[in-house]
Scaffold this motif. Structure first.
Motif, PDB file in Angstrom:
ATOM      1  N   ALA A 183      -1.011 -32.955  -6.093  1.00 58.37           N
ATOM      2  CA  ALA A 183      -0.658 -31.764  -5.312  1.00 58.37           C
ATOM      3  C   ALA A 183       0.174 -30.839  -6.190  1.00 58.37           C
ATOM      4  CB  ALA A 183       0.133 -32.156  -4.067  1.00 58.37           C
ATOM      5  N   GLY A 184      -0.220 -29.591  -6.280  1.00 58.76           N
ATOM      6  CA  GLY A 184       0.510 -28.623  -7.084  1.00 58.76           C
ATOM      7  C   GLY A 184       1.787 -28.170  -6.402  1.00 58.76           C
ATOM      8  N   LYS A 185       2.606 -27.477  -7.178  1.00 58.97           N
ATOM      9  CA  LYS A 185       3.859 -26.971  -6.627  1.00 58.97           C
ATOM     10  C   LYS A 185       3.593 -25.807  -5.683  1.00 58.97           C
ATOM     11  CE  LYS A 185       6.809 -28.339 -10.484  1.00 58.97           C
ATOM     12  NZ  LYS A 185       7.795 -27.879 -11.487  1.00 58.97           N
ATOM     13  N   MET A 186       4.480 -25.630  -4.734  1.00 53.60           N
ATOM     14  CA  MET A 186       4.351 -24.567  -3.728  1.00 53.60           C
ATOM     15  C   MET A 186       5.498 -23.573  -3.860  1.00 53.60           C
ATOM     16  SD  MET A 186       5.483 -26.893  -0.456  1.00 53.60           S
ATOM     17  CE  MET A 186       4.430 -28.235  -1.007  1.00 53.60           C
ATOM     18  N   ASP A 187       5.366 -22.459  -3.167  1.00 50.48           N
ATOM     19  CA  ASP A 187       6.434 -21.468  -3.198  1.00 50.48           C
ATOM     20  C   ASP A 187       7.497 -21.824  -2.155  1.00 50.48           C
ATOM     21  OD1 ASP A 187       5.000 -20.991  -0.957  1.00 50.48           O
ATOM     22  OD2 ASP A 187       4.574 -18.881  -1.352  1.00 50.48           O
ATOM     23  N   GLN A 188       8.570 -21.052  -2.153  1.00 49.07           N
ATOM     24  CA  GLN A 188       9.705 -21.359  -1.288  1.00 49.07           C
ATOM     25  C   GLN A 188       9.344 -21.212   0.189  1.00 49.07           C
ATOM     26  OE1 GLN A 188      12.708 -22.441  -2.490  1.00 49.07           O
ATOM     27  NE2 GLN A 188      13.348 -22.806  -0.372  1.00 49.07           N
ATOM     28  N   ASP A 189       8.559 -20.207   0.523  1.00 51.33           N
ATOM     29  CA  ASP A 189       8.205 -20.004   1.931  1.00 51.33           C
ATOM     30  C   ASP A 189       7.357 -21.155   2.470  1.00 51.33           C
ATOM     31  OD1 ASP A 189       9.561 -17.614   1.851  1.00 51.33           O
ATOM     32  OD2 ASP A 189       7.769 -16.442   1.330  1.00 51.33           O
ATOM     33  N   SER A 190       6.439 -21.643   1.655  1.00 51.46           N
ATOM     34  CA  SER A 190       5.597 -22.756   2.103  1.00 51.46           C
ATOM     35  C   SER A 190       6.430 -24.020   2.303  1.00 51.46           C
ATOM     36  CB  SER A 190       4.491 -23.030   1.078  1.00 51.46           C
ATOM     37  OG  SER A 190       3.690 -21.889   0.901  1.00 51.46           O
ATOM     38  N   GLU A 193       8.275 -23.782   5.600  1.00 52.51           N
ATOM     39  CA  GLU A 193       7.404 -24.038   6.743  1.00 52.51           C
ATOM     40  C   GLU A 193       7.164 -25.533   6.941  1.00 52.51           C
ATOM     41  OE1 GLU A 193       6.278 -22.014   9.014  1.00 52.51           O
ATOM     42  OE2 GLU A 193       7.257 -20.259   8.110  1.00 52.51           O
ATOM     43  N   LEU A 194       7.009 -26.241   5.838  1.00 53.18           N
ATOM     44  CA  LEU A 194       6.803 -27.684   5.945  1.00 53.18           C
ATOM     45  C   LEU A 194       8.065 -28.394   6.454  1.00 53.18           C
ATOM     46  CD1 LEU A 194       4.772 -28.458   2.695  1.00 53.18           C
ATOM     47  CD2 LEU A 194       3.930 -28.416   5.042  1.00 53.18           C
ATOM     48  N   LEU A 195       9.239 -27.921   6.017  1.00 47.59           N
ATOM     49  CA  LEU A 195      10.479 -28.549   6.462  1.00 47.59           C
ATOM     50  C   LEU A 195      10.754 -28.307   7.942  1.00 47.59           C
ATOM     51  CD1 LEU A 195      12.821 -27.822   3.406  1.00 47.59           C
ATOM     52  CD2 LEU A 195      11.718 -29.982   4.024  1.00 47.59           C
ATOM     53  N   LYS A 196      10.268 -27.183   8.464  1.00 43.47           N
ATOM     54  CA  LYS A 196      10.469 -26.921   9.890  1.00 43.47           C
ATOM     55  C   LYS A 196       9.700 -27.905  10.754  1.00 43.47           C
ATOM     56  CE  LYS A 196      11.404 -21.959   9.508  1.00 43.47           C
ATOM     57  NZ  LYS A 196      10.915 -20.585   9.833  1.00 43.47           N
ATOM     58  N   GLY A 197       8.585 -28.406  10.243  1.00 45.43           N
ATOM     59  CA  GLY A 197       7.791 -29.341  11.024  1.00 45.43           C
ATOM     60  C   GLY A 197       8.323 -30.760  11.013  1.00 45.43           C
ATOM     61  N   VAL A 198       9.346 -31.024  10.204  1.00 42.85           N
ATOM     62  CA  VAL A 198       9.913 -32.377  10.159  1.00 42.85           C
ATOM     63  C   VAL A 198      10.811 -32.564  11.372  1.00 42.85           C
ATOM     64  CG1 VAL A 198      11.357 -33.969   8.846  1.00 42.85           C
ATOM     65  CG2 VAL A 198       9.808 -32.391   7.649  1.00 42.85           C
ATOM     66  N   PRO A 199      10.559 -33.569  12.208  1.00 40.13           N
ATOM     67  CA  PRO A 199      11.399 -33.750  13.411  1.00 40.13           C
ATOM     68  C   PRO A 199      12.796 -34.242  13.022  1.00 40.13           C
ATOM     69  CG  PRO A 199       9.845 -35.560  13.196  1.00 40.13           C
ATOM     70  CD  PRO A 199       9.483 -34.579  12.123  1.00 40.13           C
ATOM     71  N   SER A 200      13.784 -33.747  13.711  1.00 46.96           N
ATOM     72  CA  SER A 200      15.173 -34.140  13.453  1.00 46.96           C
ATOM     73  C   SER A 200      15.568 -35.274  14.393  1.00 46.96           C
ATOM     74  CB  SER A 200      16.111 -32.947  13.660  1.00 46.96           C
ATOM     75  OG  SER A 200      16.018 -32.468  14.981  1.00 46.96           O
ATOM     76  N   LYS A 201      16.336 -36.198  13.866  1.00 47.46           N
ATOM     77  CA  LYS A 201      16.794 -37.330  14.653  1.00 47.46           C
ATOM     78  C   LYS A 201      18.073 -36.974  15.401  1.00 47.46           C
ATOM     79  CE  LYS A 201      14.811 -40.756  11.495  1.00 47.46           C
ATOM     80  NZ  LYS A 201      15.087 -41.947  10.649  1.00 47.46           N
ATOM     81  N   HIS A 202      18.259 -37.569  16.549  1.00 52.03           N
ATOM     82  CA  HIS A 202      19.459 -37.391  17.372  1.00 52.03           C
ATOM     83  C   HIS A 202      19.689 -35.909  17.691  1.00 52.03           C
ATOM     84  CE1 HIS A 202      20.274 -41.531  16.220  1.00 52.03           C
ATOM     85  NE2 HIS A 202      20.245 -41.176  14.955  1.00 52.03           N
ATOM     86  N   SER A 203      18.625 -35.228  18.021  1.00 55.50           N
ATOM     87  CA  SER A 203      18.748 -33.795  18.317  1.00 55.50           C
ATOM     88  C   SER A 203      19.588 -33.555  19.567  1.00 55.50           C
ATOM     89  CB  SER A 203      17.359 -33.177  18.491  1.00 55.50           C
ATOM     90  OG  SER A 203      16.643 -33.840  19.519  1.00 55.50           O
TER      91      SER A 203
END
Length: 496
Positions: A183-190, A193-203
């Motif tokens: 997998a190649g490197k991505m830009d900051q915006d991408s 977006e991927l980090l937003k989809g990671v569910p947070s624990k103990h929300s």
């Protein structure tokens, strides 16, 4: 006749006595010791056993003294006095050892093979000259000799260790790199977006904790009105909480927001924002301290007004220097000047001494949120993000706004020269002498000292790097890729 005969006999006897010189010992028989010096002999034998040679020597000396008549006691002496040999022996005695019993046993074990006769002769020499006798140094024990030998062999053991481990050649490293993932490197915006989809624990618990911190807003305002400043600490990002406080409590007041994690932030930018945006006074200042004096006079001479300085990460890299913290602490003492700041580094309190702490008048609040540091780490380099140069471009553009016209032109000269030689593999930078000649031709500097003063400012903002070549000449280089530098020149060449 008989009387005359007796007188003549007495006269003859007196004449015979005068001729013979009769000693008193013949007339009066004194009690004499049979063996002179026996007490001293017994004392010496009690200390160290002597050989037959030394005993014969002592007995012969006794016989010689008896023959010479030195055994006759003096007047007033009922018992014979102790001989002077006893005193010399006491003077020549070795000091009693203070070492432990086990160590003495080791010393005796080593000294067992010493000849007894030689010790006797040495003791006799010490008795003859007690004043010059010295204490002997005890011999080393087997254990001490073994330690000395081990210490001498230690360097050789160390060298052998490194020689043994260096025989394998270069150490083998792992070949599991990010490039093999496919997998190649991505830009900051991408990436965001991927980090937003990671569910947070103990929300649920985090949200409840966040609401508890929001209830402290009125208490913070009460402390601020009483002359204190607020410092927030704890695990997790505090940027969202401070923004809510600013929007809800400070919406009708003068305020300036400072991002302390910005890589090219300087104290001059903060002071310029206050003078230009809040005080609306445009003028030049010799130093940040002069600008601080101007801000203080404007706040104290005019009517009272509240001003709030919101600093995210006051312990940021660009705000840690002592000069920057000194000016910020002086600003907090101005009438109507309030600071609300946050810290994230565990050693952040070490940047303040007792003087700065007394100026700041901090009230510490633990506002642990467990929120991710998205904005605070957005300017950090990541292995998953392809470096497009947008971060370096925005940083340089922000720094260029605070430079003088001549300083901007000097930097553009250096950037153009680097773009012209971008295809050269041997290009290591522009020499300082070449840059000075071009600046003189363009009337940008009048001396070498002026150019070096401008370069110091570039180095402080991390815009350039310098290194010396093989000839000792200093070369200057802008640590930015060619595409970003070309875009920077296109944006600022027309504005200069």
């Amino acid at each position: 006749m008989n009387r005359n005969n007796n007188i003549s006999k007495l006269s003859l006897e007196s004449e015979d006595e005068e001729d013979d010189h009769v000693a008193g010992s013949e007339v009066f028989h004194f009690k004499t010791t049979k063996k002179s010096g026996s007490m001293a002999q017994k004392a010496s034998e009690a200390r160290t056993p002597k050989t037959s040679k030394s005993i014969l020597k002592n007995s012969s000396s006794v016989l010689e003294r008896e023959e010479s008549g030195s055994v006759t006691p003096r007047r007033g002496e009922g018992t014979p006095r102790k001989s002077t040999r006893v005193k010399t022996e006491k003077k020549g005695r070795k000091p009693e050892a203070t070492t432990p019993f086990k160590l003495r046993e080791r010393a005796e074990y080593i000294c067992d093979d010493i000849d007894v006769g030689s010790s006797d002769t040495d003791s006799d020499e010490e008795e003859s000259d007690p004043e010059t006798s010295t204490t002997r140094v005890p011999p080393t024990t087997p254990r001490s000799r073994r330690k000395i030998q081990e210490a001498a062999d230690m360097p050789h053991m160390v060298e052998e260790y490194f020689e043994l481990h260096s025989q394998g050649g270069v150490s083998v490293t792992s070949d599991r790199t990010l490039a093999k993932l496919g997998a190649g490197k991505m830009d900051q915006d991408s990436l965001n977006e991927l980090l937003k989809g990671v569910p947070s624990k103990h929300s649920t618990e985090c949200q409840q904790m966040y609401q508890e911190h929001r209830e402290l807003f009125s208490k913070w305002m009460f402390h601020i009105c009483n002359g204190y400043n607020i410092l927030l600490h704890g695990l997790g990002s505090k940027r969202t909480l401070m923004e809510d406080f600013r929007k809800s409590e400070l919406k009708d007041l003068d305020q300036v927001v400072v991002n302390g994690y910005f890589p090219s932030l300087t104290i001059k930018h903060i002071l310029n924002t206050i003078t230009d945006e809040i005080l609306q006074a445009e003028s030049s200042y010799k130093s940040p301290l002069d600008q601080f004096d101007f801000i203080k006079s404007q706040f104290e001479m005019k009517d009272y007004r509240d001003f709030f300085l919101i600093i995210h990460n006051i312990d940021g890299v660009m705000l840690r220097p002592e000069k920057v913290q000194n000016i910020l602490s002086l600003l907090s003492q101005i009438r109507g000047f309030h600071i609300v700041a946050s810290i994230d580094h565990i050693n952040a309190p070490l940047i303040w001494d007792h003087t700065k702490c007394s100026r700041y008048r901090w009230l510490w609040y633990d506002v642990t949120t467990y929120l991710p540091y998205k904005d605070e780490t957005s300017y950090e380099n990541s292995l998953l993000v392809q470096q497009t140069g947008s971060l370096a471009l925005s940083s340089m553009s922000h720094v260029m706004k605070s430079l003088t016209t001549n300083a901007k032109q000097i930097f553009l000269l250096l950037a153009k020269h680097q773009i012209e030689n971008k295809d050269s593999s041997t290009y290591i930078g522009m020499s300082l002498q070449d840059l000075y000649q071009r600046c003189r031709e363009s009337f940008l500097v009048n001396s070498d000292l002026t150019l070096r003063a401008q370069l110091i400012e570039f180095r402080d903002h991390k815009l350039i790097k310098s290194k010396k070549g093989f000839e000792g000449i200093e070369y200057l280089l802008i640590p930015v890729d060619s595409a970003t530098l070309t875009e920077f020149i296109d944006q600022h060449e027309s504005s200069v």
